[in-house]
Scaffold this motif. Structure first.
Motif, mmCIF file in Angstrom:
data_model
loop_
_atom_site.group_PDB
_atom_site.id
_atom_site.type_symbol
_atom_site.label_atom_id
_atom_site.label_comp_id
_atom_site.label_asym_id
_atom_site.label_seq_id
_atom_site.Cartn_x
_atom_site.Cartn_y
_atom_site.Cartn_z
ATOM 1 N N MET A 211 0.230 8.902 -2.915
ATOM 2 C CA MET A 211 -1.044 8.595 -3.565
ATOM 3 C C MET A 211 -1.828 9.878 -3.832
ATOM 4 S SD MET A 211 -2.127 5.306 -1.251
ATOM 5 C CE MET A 211 -3.638 4.933 -2.142
ATOM 6 N N GLU B 95 -7.317 1.714 -13.163
ATOM 7 C CA GLU B 95 -6.154 1.604 -12.284
ATOM 8 C C GLU B 95 -5.443 0.285 -12.570
ATOM 9 O OE1 GLU B 95 -5.028 1.669 -7.533
ATOM 10 O OE2 GLU B 95 -6.846 0.635 -8.176
ATOM 11 N N THR C 78 -10.339 -1.441 -11.649
ATOM 12 C CA THR C 78 -8.990 -1.742 -11.194
ATOM 13 C C THR C 78 -8.654 -3.182 -11.558
ATOM 14 O OG1 THR C 78 -7.463 -1.689 -9.291
ATOM 15 C CG2 THR C 78 -9.715 -2.386 -8.835
ATOM 16 N N SER D 9 0.874 -1.170 0.000
ATOM 17 C CA SER D 9 0.000 0.000 0.000
ATOM 18 C C SER D 9 0.911 1.220 0.000
ATOM 19 C CB SER D 9 -0.899 0.000 1.242
ATOM 20 O OG SER D 9 -1.740 1.139 1.254
ATOM 21 N N SER D 10 0.768 2.058 -1.021
ATOM 22 C CA SER D 10 1.703 3.169 -1.224
ATOM 23 C C SER D 10 1.604 4.207 -0.115
ATOM 24 C CB SER D 10 1.421 3.850 -2.574
ATOM 25 O OG SER D 10 1.517 2.930 -3.629
ATOM 26 N N ASN E 183 -6.665 2.691 -3.125
ATOM 27 C CA ASN E 183 -6.636 3.725 -4.159
ATOM 28 C C ASN E 183 -7.920 3.710 -4.983
ATOM 29 O OD1 ASN E 183 -4.784 5.820 -5.160
ATOM 30 N ND2 ASN E 183 -4.885 4.705 -7.096
ATOM 31 N N PHE F 177 8.202 1.755 -6.940
ATOM 32 C CA PHE F 177 7.049 0.865 -6.875
ATOM 33 C C PHE F 177 7.444 -0.562 -7.230
ATOM 34 C CE2 PHE F 177 4.924 4.884 -6.999
ATOM 35 C CZ PHE F 177 3.649 4.685 -6.488
ATOM 36 N N THR G 170 -0.089 1.765 -10.419
ATOM 37 C CA THR G 170 0.533 1.776 -9.092
ATOM 38 C C THR G 170 1.618 0.710 -9.027
ATOM 39 O OG1 THR G 170 -1.207 0.316 -8.248
ATOM 40 C CG2 THR G 170 -1.543 2.683 -7.994
ATOM 41 N N CYS G 171 2.236 0.450 -10.179
ATOM 42 C CA CYS G 171 3.356 -0.492 -10.285
ATOM 43 C C CYS G 171 4.310 0.076 -11.328
ATOM 44 C CB CYS G 171 2.858 -1.875 -10.697
ATOM 45 S SG CYS G 171 1.652 -1.824 -12.037
ATOM 46 N N MET H 96 -0.269 11.700 -6.746
ATOM 47 C CA MET H 96 -0.563 11.051 -8.016
ATOM 48 C C MET H 96 -2.015 11.280 -8.432
ATOM 49 S SD MET H 96 1.632 7.507 -7.516
ATOM 50 C CE MET H 96 1.137 6.774 -9.099
#
Length: 327
Positions: free
Chosen positions: A106, A123, A146, A100-101, A131, A241, A191-192, A109
């Motif tokens: 977050m 996502e 997502t 979890s960032s 997120n 990430f 998110t990667c 971003m």
């Protein structure tokens, strides 16, 4: 003290910790350009998305979880859930596979994504679902999709989202292929970390769409003109990430030997960014020579262009002398 009273105390602690986190992000300036995101971070309880996480200890990881019989351990779990820090949420054979960032990153971003009411967002990398919940709070469930390759991750993300009262579309599959059945999208956020820009994403975007993704050790923002063309620059923000996993992702090159280079370059965050961005295209000495000649360029001077089958990274100008083909 009764179990009910203890749960009540934890709920109070969560409320206070969440308010403190929102205040901390506020002070960081992460959402200054779009303060509406503050409402999402105030509304979505992060602890519901991290029922457990791992902290590094000598020799590996220690699990911190919300069902620990020890009250102090549960309080530690709550405080950690609302720390402005990334959390390791899935470890396999001692290797981090999902996290979890950091919440302020977050927020940064999401702000840079520049969403508008009515935008459809994809996502890439479901993670804990947190997120996606923030996006769904802002845009509504129906506009948020997502995807993650790992069925265990998507299953737990669905559970977390359901517990928090959000129901975006959660898909199990290769994020590099996008989600064509849910296209077209106005925004794509990854998110990667990427090593290339998947062509499928451009094809699934509306003209004028915005793509934001971790790349090298930075964040690239691309504006999509059409299915065959996108271009944009890096933000100044550093970002690290977990890599995108999937059949279409080339393996990240092994770190190159840097021993012959001056120590100040080897340890410099912006030089490491250049090395990662140009891996296999520039040898370390060439990268160092360029870095010094161009006065240690900041991230915002770099960009990426995707045109048809070609994609390249560049410094200052897409058609300038410094350009490096991407996989």
């Amino acid at each position: 003290m009764s179990a009910h009273a203890l749960d009540h105390d934890l709920d109070d602690l969560a409320t206070l910790a969440q308010a403190a986190l929102v205040h901390e992000i506020d002070r960081s300036g992460a959402w200054d350009a779009d303060p509406v995101w503050r409402e999402a971070f105030e509304a979505v309880p992060r602890h519901l998305f991290v029922p457990y996480y791992y902290v590094g200890v000598v020799g590996g990881f220690e699990r911190v979880w919300g069902e620990d019989p020890d009250l102090q351990a549960r309080e530690r779990w709550i405080r950690g859930a609302y720390a402005d820090a990334p959390l390791a949420t899935r470890v396999r054979d001692g290797v981090l596979v999902s996290s979890s960032s950091q919440p302020s990153l977050m927020a940064k971003m999401l702000t840079e994504l520049e969403v508008r009411d009515g935008d459809a967002v994809l996502e890439i990398g479901a993670g804990t679902g947190y997120n996606a919940a923030l996006l769904a709070h802002r845009l509504g469930d129906d506009l948020v999709t997502t995807i993650d390759l790992d069925a265990e991750i998507t299953e737990s993300a669905r559970r977390h989202l359901d517990a928090a009262g959000y129901h975006p579309i959660v898909v199990t599959g290769d994020g590099a292929r996008g989600v064509p059945e849910r296209a077209p999208f106005d925004r794509i956020i990854a998110t990667c970390a990427l090593t290339s820009i998947p062509h499928a994403w451009l094809a699934q975007c509306n003209p004028g769409a915005r793509i934001l993704a971790p790349f090298a050790t930075g964040l690239i923002v691309l504006r999509v003109r059409d299915a065959g063309y996108a271009e944009g620059r890096f933000l100044h923000t550093p970002a690290y990430f977990v890599p995108l996993r999937g059949v279409t992702r080339p393996e990240q090159p092994e770190p190159q030997h840097l021993g012959a280079l001056p120590r100040r370059a080897r340890g410099h965050e912006l030089f490491r960014f250049l090395l990662t961005l140009t891996a296999d295209r520039l040898d370390p000495y060439e990268a160092y020579t360029l870095w010094e000649r161009e006065n240690q360029p900041v991230r915002e001077r770099y960009g990426i262009t995707v045109s048809g089958e070609r994609a390249w990274a560049w410094l200052d100008d897409p058609e300038g002398p410094y350009a490096w083909p991407l996989p």
